[in-house]
Design an enzyme around this catalytic site. Structure first.
Site, mmCIF file in Angstrom:
data_model
loop_
_atom_site.group_PDB
_atom_site.id
_atom_site.type_symbol
_atom_site.label_atom_id
_atom_site.label_comp_id
_atom_site.label_asym_id
_atom_site.label_seq_id
_atom_site.Cartn_x
_atom_site.Cartn_y
_atom_site.Cartn_z
ATOM 1 N N CYS A 13 94.332 22.100 24.884
ATOM 2 C CA CYS A 13 94.239 22.510 26.291
ATOM 3 C C CYS A 13 93.208 23.612 26.482
ATOM 4 O O CYS A 13 92.564 23.689 27.513
ATOM 5 C CB CYS A 13 95.597 22.937 26.818
ATOM 6 S SG CYS A 13 96.427 24.104 25.750
ATOM 7 N N GLU A 42 102.266 25.385 31.552
ATOM 8 C CA GLU A 42 101.036 25.580 30.774
ATOM 9 C C GLU A 42 100.275 24.273 30.869
ATOM 10 O O GLU A 42 100.690 23.269 30.288
ATOM 11 C CB GLU A 42 101.410 25.944 29.325
ATOM 12 C CG GLU A 42 100.299 26.670 28.603
ATOM 13 C CD GLU A 42 99.378 25.733 27.880
ATOM 14 O OE1 GLU A 42 98.412 25.259 28.525
ATOM 15 O OE2 GLU A 42 99.613 25.485 26.695
ATOM 16 N N GLU A 50 89.029 17.667 32.573
ATOM 17 C CA GLU A 50 89.439 17.829 31.184
ATOM 18 C C GLU A 50 89.284 16.476 30.484
ATOM 19 O O GLU A 50 89.864 15.487 30.906
ATOM 20 C CB GLU A 50 90.910 18.259 31.165
ATOM 21 C CG GLU A 50 91.420 18.635 29.813
ATOM 22 C CD GLU A 50 92.835 19.215 29.858
ATOM 23 O OE1 GLU A 50 93.673 18.702 30.636
ATOM 24 O OE2 GLU A 50 93.099 20.161 29.113
HETATM 25 P P1 NAI Z 1 101.500 14.329 30.355
HETATM 26 O O1 NAI Z 1 101.384 15.583 31.128
HETATM 27 O O2 NAI Z 1 101.796 13.075 31.067
HETATM 28 O O3 NAI Z 1 102.659 14.500 29.247
HETATM 29 C C1 NAI Z 1 103.173 15.713 28.780
HETATM 30 C C2 NAI Z 1 104.681 15.618 28.682
HETATM 31 O O4 NAI Z 1 105.254 15.455 29.982
HETATM 32 C C3 NAI Z 1 105.199 14.438 27.870
HETATM 33 O O5 NAI Z 1 106.342 14.848 27.158
HETATM 34 C C4 NAI Z 1 105.586 13.426 28.948
HETATM 35 O O6 NAI Z 1 106.577 12.513 28.534
HETATM 36 C C5 NAI Z 1 106.124 14.318 30.020
HETATM 37 N N1 NAI Z 1 106.085 13.768 31.379
HETATM 38 C C6 NAI Z 1 105.233 12.836 31.879
HETATM 39 N N2 NAI Z 1 105.514 12.614 33.181
HETATM 40 C C7 NAI Z 1 106.542 13.431 33.515
HETATM 41 C C8 NAI Z 1 107.258 13.685 34.713
HETATM 42 N N3 NAI Z 1 106.967 13.052 35.852
HETATM 43 N N4 NAI Z 1 108.246 14.599 34.709
HETATM 44 C C9 NAI Z 1 108.542 15.267 33.576
HETATM 45 N N5 NAI Z 1 107.906 15.056 32.407
HETATM 46 C C10 NAI Z 1 106.911 14.164 32.369
HETATM 47 O O7 NAI Z 1 100.198 14.181 29.492
HETATM 48 P P2 NAI Z 1 99.612 12.821 28.865
HETATM 49 O O8 NAI Z 1 99.759 11.657 29.772
HETATM 50 O O9 NAI Z 1 100.215 12.671 27.561
HETATM 51 O O10 NAI Z 1 98.074 13.167 28.761
HETATM 52 C C11 NAI Z 1 97.230 12.971 29.900
HETATM 53 C C12 NAI Z 1 96.234 14.086 30.030
HETATM 54 O O11 NAI Z 1 96.921 15.310 30.197
HETATM 55 C C13 NAI Z 1 95.368 14.334 28.812
HETATM 56 O O12 NAI Z 1 94.251 13.528 28.783
HETATM 57 C C14 NAI Z 1 95.008 15.766 28.962
HETATM 58 O O13 NAI Z 1 93.920 15.886 29.831
HETATM 59 C C15 NAI Z 1 96.231 16.370 29.605
HETATM 60 N N6 NAI Z 1 97.103 17.042 28.633
HETATM 61 C C16 NAI Z 1 97.069 18.387 28.575
HETATM 62 C C17 NAI Z 1 97.844 19.049 27.656
HETATM 63 C C18 NAI Z 1 97.817 20.519 27.560
HETATM 64 O O14 NAI Z 1 98.250 21.060 26.565
HETATM 65 N N7 NAI Z 1 97.372 21.220 28.561
HETATM 66 C C19 NAI Z 1 98.681 18.351 26.695
HETATM 67 C C20 NAI Z 1 98.701 16.922 26.877
HETATM 68 C C21 NAI Z 1 97.911 16.312 27.800
#
Ligand code: NAI
Length: 799
Positions: A300, A266, A397
Site C-alpha cells: 500500500c 488503512e 494505485e
Molecule cells: P479488497 O479491499 O477488496 O480486499 C481486502 C479485504 O476486504 C479482503 O479480506 C476482502 O475479502 C475484504 N472485503 C472485500 N469486500 C468487502 C466488503 N464489502 N466488506 C467487508 N470486507 C470486504 O482488495 P482486493 O480486491 O483484494 O484488491 C483490489 C485492490 O485493492 C488492489 O489492486 C489494490 O489496489 C488495493 N489493495 C490495497 C491494499 C492496501 O494495503 N492498501 C491491500 C489489498 C488491496
C-alpha cells in the site's frame, strides 16, 4: 579468469527452501480448514469451501471454509462471551499471553515464512527476514503495552468486540498489526483474512490453542468480501479495523454510519519517491528497489511515483535500468529470487491493463529482458517514464511492480507533484541535505515520510494515512488509542433527540410577549463571518431568533450552500494560521480569552435571554477558562521520538488535519462553540463552524472577539442558518479534511453517511450527551487527538 572476473560473470545457482514442513502441516489438516471459533475448529454452517492456491504454480494448496453470516454470528457471540473474563484479567496476565504468542511465533517462524510464501507468492527472503520477524516484534512490543496499560491509559476502556478485515499482501503481518493492539487493550477479536491468503491466519489460530489463549478471545472466520460484509454489519461488533482498497473502505464507512462502531481504515496509496540532485544516487536506486519492487509492488505504501529532479533524470534512469537488469524474477521459494509471483490472475490482468493504458496516454515502457518463469503468475519489473501527472498510472494505485517516473525542477514543484493525489499514505525523500529533506517532509501530506530510506516499519511507530489513504494508526501509542475509548465518553448517556429544524414551522409566539411595546427596540442583526469579514448571506434571508419566553431577540442570517463553499475556501486559504508558531497560536488564544473577559457581562446578559442567567454566566466564565486550557496546550501538545531497532530516529510529529467543519452543540451556544472550535484552532487547523441553532446571535459576539484578537482572517468562519442543510453541504464538500458533529444520534449518523465522498475524517459525540460544564479530566486531550494526525518521519543516521 581472475577471481574478480569470475565474481562479476558468475550466475546464481538454485537455492530452494525446503517446503516439506509447511506441506506436512497442510497434510496434517487434510488440506481442509474450518473456522476457528471459541478456541476450536467449526465447519462452515453452509458447508461451502473455496480453494487457496500457490500463485507461483497456480496449484491448489487447500480447501478453505467460506464464512456465512451465521458463521460470523457464532464468532461474534463467542468473542462477546469471552470479553468479561478477558477484561477482568490483570494487565500482567494479558501481557503474558501476548508474550507467549510472540515466543510461539518465533518458534514456528520458518514454517510460517514458508506457508506465507506458498500462499502469497512473495520471495522467501522477504517472508523469512521481514514479515515474520516483524510479526514477532509486534507481539513483543504489545505485550509491553498490555503490561503498562492501566498506568499509561488511565480512564480508558476497551472498545469490546472488534471485527478485523485484512488484505492479502502481508497476511500474517497485517494480522499481527490488528490482533496485538486489540488484545493488549482488552478487546476480543473476530478476524477475517483475505480469501487469497488465509493459511497463516489459520496457523496462528493453532498457535492460540498451543498457548492456551482463553477460547473466544481470538476467532478467525475465513471467506470472501461477503463474509467481511457480514462482520461489518453485525450489530454486536463495537469496532471495525480494515486494511484494503479505498473502494471497500468507503463501503465500510457507509455500512457503519448509523452505528456506534468505531472505525479505522488503512487504505491505498500512490506514494511519491522524490530524488533531489544532491542525493546519493546509488543509495537512492537501492532504496527504489525496496520501494517499488518489494513484494512485487503489492504494497500500500509502495514508492510507485518516482519524482526526479530534472538535472539528474538521465543518469538516474540509466542507473535504474541497469539495476532492474539484475533483479531476478522467479519461484519465490528460491532464496536468491528478488521478485516472486503476483497474488492472482485478476490482479495480474489489472496490472497489465493499467500499464497498457499508461502507454496509450504517452508513457514510455521499459522492462528488463528477464527470463520469466514458464508457469505461475508473474509480471516483470516495469519502468514507465515520461508519465504525465494526470495520467492514470500517476493517479491510480497499480499494486504491481510498476514505477511511474516524472521530473520536477524546484523543491516547491516536487511538493506540488507529491501532493497531487487523493491519497496520502507515505513518501520517500532522498537528499544529502537534512534541511531540504525535513523541509520537504513537513510539507508532504502523508502519514509516513522516509528520509533516505524506504519501507521501514516498526511496532513502536504508528503507520497510517492522510486523506483518502484512511485514518487511524497501527503501531505505537496512537495505534492503541484506536482500540480504546475514554470511559467518560463511552458511558455518556444519549442526548435527548432533537431533530434539527430543517422544515420546522416558526415557533408559535404568545401574543402578549411578542413585539409588545414594553420590549426594547430590536436592532440586533448579525451577519455571517467569512474570511475575517462580516458577510451578508447569499440567500438574502434572515430568520428570527427568539428568547425562551418568545420575545424576538434579533435576526440571524440564513446561510446556504454558497456561503458554506465561500467559508471553506476562506478557511483553505488561511495558511497564515497553520504556518504560525505554536507560541503565536497560544498568544492569540490568550488574547481572545482576555477580550472575552473584558466583555463578559454584556455577552452573558444577551445569552441569558435564551439559556437563563445562571447558565449564561457559567458559559462565559467556563469559556474563558477553556480558551486558557487550549492556549496552554497550543505549545505543549507535542509529538514524540521513537527509537525503532534500526539506525534511525523516527519523529512522530503532531500535525493539524487541515480544514475542519464543525456543527457546534445546540445546548450551550457559547461554551459549546468554544469547547469544540478552540481545540481545532489551538493545533493549527482552520475551521468553518455552524453555531447553535437555539442562539445563532452568539456569532455577533464571537466575531467581534475574533476581530479584536489578532486571529488571522479565515482561521474561523461562522455560517448560521438551518443546521441540517448546512451540515449536508459541509459533509459533501470535497475540500474539507474533517467534519465534527455534536448533535443527536440521527444527525451524527447523517454526518457520517454524507461524508464518505472524500473519506474525510468524522468525529462525533455519537449522539451522546457531553457535559460541557464539567468535562472529564482527559477530555481536552481527547479533542486534541481528533484535531491532529501523526506524521512519522524516519531519519537515518550513520554513514
Ligand atoms: P479488497 O479491499 O477488496 O480486499 C481486502 C479485504 O476486504 C479482503 O479480506 C476482502 O475479502 C475484504 N472485503 C472485500 N469486500 C468487502 C466488503 N464489502 N466488506 C467487508 N470486507 C470486504 O482488495 P482486493 O480486491 O483484494 O484488491 C483490489 C485492490 O485493492 C488492489 O489492486 C489494490 O489496489 C488495493 N489493495 C490495497 C491494499 C492496501 O494495503 N492498501 C491491500 C489489498 C488491496
Amino acid at each position: 579468469m581472475s577471481i574478480v572476473e569470475k565474481f562479476v560473470t558468475m550466475d546464481y545457482g538454485p537455492a530452494p527452501e525446503d517446503p516439506r514442513e509447511a506441506l506436512t502441516w497442510l497434510d496434517h489438516h487434510h488440506r481442509r480448514f474450518s473456522h476457528f471459533i471459541n478456541g476450536a475448529w467449526h465447519p462452515p454452517v453452509e458447508n461451502k469451501f473455496f480453494d487457496t492456491t500457490d500463485p507461483s504454480t497456480t496449484e491448489k494448496l487447500a480447501d478453505i471454509a467460506q464464512g456465512s453470516a451465521r458463521d460470523i454470528d457464532a464468532a461474534v457471540k463467542s468473542a462477546g462471551a469471552a470479553l468479561p473474563a478477558w477484561q477482568s484479567l490483570t494487565p500482567h496476565a494479558r501481557a503474558r499471553y501476548l508474550y507467549a504468542l510472540a515466543r510461539q511465533i518465533q518458534k514456528h517462524s520458518r514454517r510460517l515464512a514458508v506457508l506465507e510464501t506458498l500462499d502469497n507468492g512473495k520471495p522467501i527472503r522477504e517472508s523469512r527476514d521481514i514479515d515474520i520477524p516483524l510479526v514477532a516484534r509486534h507481539f513483543y512490543h504489545h505485550a509491553g503495552w498490555a503490561q503498562l496499560l492501566a498506568q499509561e491509559f488511565p480512564g480508558h476502556e476497551a472498545c469490546g468486540v472488534v471485527g478485523q478485515i485484512i488484505p492479502w499482501n502481508f497476511p500474517l503481518l497485517m494480522l499481527a498489526w490488528k490482533i496485538a493492539p486489540a488484545l493488549a487493550t482488552g478487546n476480543t477479536v473476530v478476524l477475517k483474512p483475505a480469501e487469497f491468503t488465509p493459511l497463516t491466519a489459520l496457523a496462528f489460530a493453532e498457535i492460540c490453542q498451543e498457548i492456551d489463549l482463553p477460547p473466544g478471545v481470538v476467532n478467525i472466520v475465513t471467506g470472501d468480501g461477503s463474509t467481511g460484509e457480514a462482520l461489518v454489519a453485525h450489530p454486536d461488533v463495537d469496532k471495525i479495523a480494515f486494511t484494503g482498497s479505498t473502494e471497500v473502505g468507503r463501503a465500510i464507512r457507509k455500512a457503519t454510519a448509523s452505528s456506534h462502531k468505531k472505525l479505522s481504515l488503512e487504505l491505498g496509496g500512490k506514494s511519491p519517491f522524490i530524488i533531489f540532485e544532491d542525493a546519493d544516487l546509488d543509495s537512492a536506486v537501492e532504496g527504489l528497489v525496496d520501494g517499488i519492487w518489494f513484494n512485487q509492488g503489492q504494497v500500500c505504501c509502495a514508492g510507485s511515483r518516482l519524482l526526479m529532479q530534472e538535472s539528474i533524470a538521465e543518469p538516474l534512469i540509466a542507473k535504474i535500468c541497469a539495476r532492474m537488469n539484475t533483479l531476478r524474477v522467479g519461484p519465490p521459494l528460491d532464496k536468491s529470487i528478488d521478485i516472486g509471483a503476483i497474488i492472482a490472475r485478476v490482479q495480474l490482468d489489472r496490472i497489465q491493463r493499467l500499464v497498457d493504458q499508461g502507454v496509450a496516454e504517452g508513457a514510455t515502457c521499459w522492462q528488463a529482458n528477464h527470463p520469466m518463469p514458464s508457469r505461475g503468475l508473474y509480471f516483470p519489473p516495469t519502468l514507465l517514464s515520461n508519465v504525465h501527472p494526470t495520467s492514470i498510472v500517476a493517479q491510480q494505485e497499480i499494486f504491481g511492480p510498476v514505477l511511474a517516473a516524472m521530473t520536477f525542477r524546484t523543491p516547491s514543484e516536487a511538493v506540488e507533484l507529491a501532493n497531487n493525489t487523493a491519497y496520502g499514505l507515505a513518501a520517500c525523500v532522498w537528499s544529502e541535505s537534512i534541511n531540504v529533506s525535513l523541509h520537504i517532509a513537513s510539507q508532504i501530506k502523508a502519514g509516513v515520510v522516509w528520509v533516505n530510506c524506504t519501507n521501514l516499519f516498526d511496532a513502536s511507530c504508528g503507520f497510517g494515512g492522510y486523506r483518502e489513504s484512511g485514518y487511524g494508526r497501527e503501531g505505537g501509542r496512537e495505534g492503541l488509542l484506536e482500540y480504546l475509548e475514554p470511559t467518560w465518553f463511552k458511558q455518556a448517556p444519549q442526548l435527548h433527540p432533537r431533530p434539527l429544524a430543517i422544515d420546522q414551522p416558526p415557533q408559535q409566539i404568545p401574543e402578549s410577549s411578542a413585539d409588545s411595546a414594553a420590549n426594547p427596540p430590536i436592532d440586533r442583526t448579525v451577519k455571517l463571518f467569512i474570511a475575517g469579514k462580516q458577510a451578508r448571506p447569499d440567500s438574502g434571508y434572515s430568520t428570527p431568533v427568539r428568547a425562551a419566553d418568545g420575545r424576538l431577540l434579533g435576526e440571524a442570517p440564513l446561510g446556504n450552500r454558497k456561503d458554506i463553499r465561500n467559508a471553506v475556501e476562506a478557511a483553505r486559504k488561511a495558511t497564515a494560521w497553520p504556518k504560525s508558531t505554536a507560541h503565536t497560536r497560544a498568544q492569540v488564544l490568550y488574547y481572545l480569552a482576555e477580550n472575552l473577559s473584558q466583555r463578559r457581562e454584556e455577552i452573558a446578559q444577551r445569552l441569558s435571554d435564551v439559556v437563563g442567567k445562571q447558565q449564561a454566566e457559567a458559559e462565559v466564565s467556563l469559556s474563558i477558562e477553556r480558551i486558557f486550557t487550549y492556549a496552554a496546550w497550543a505549545d505543549k501538545y507535542e509529538g514524540a521520538i521513537h527509537n525503532p531497532p534500526f539506525r534511525n530516529v523516527t519523529l512522530a510529529m503532531q500535525e493539524p488535519i487541515g480544514t475542519i467543519g464543525i456543527l457546534c452543540p445546540q445546548e450551550a451556544p457559547l461554551l459549546g462553540f468554544i469547547s469544540t472550535v478552540m481545540p481545532a484552532l489551538a493545533v493549527g487547523n482552520t475551521t468553518v463552524a455552524i453555531p447553535s441553532e437555539i442562539y445563532p446571535l452568539v456569532t455577533g459576539d464571537l466575531y467581534s472577539l475574533f476581530e479584536t484578537s489578532d486571529l488571522p482572517a479565515g482561521a474561523v468562519n461562522i455560517v448560521t442558518g438551518r443546521p441540517a442543510e448546512l451540515l449536508k453541504t459541509l459533509a459533501e464538500h470535497d475540500d474539507l479534511d474533517a467534519l465534527w458533529c455534536f448533535a443527536d444520534f440521527a444527525t451524527c449518523s447523517t454526518a457520517k453517511a454524507l461524508s464518505i465522498g472524500n473519506l474525510k475524517q468524522v468525529f462525533t459525540n455519537e449522539g451522546r450527551s457531553i457535559d460541557w460544564f464539567n468535562p472529564a479530566p482527559s477530555s481536552d486531550r481527547f479533542f486534541l487527538q481528533h484535531a491532529t494526525q501523526i506524521k512519522n518521519i524516519w531519519v537515518p543516521y550513520g554513514e
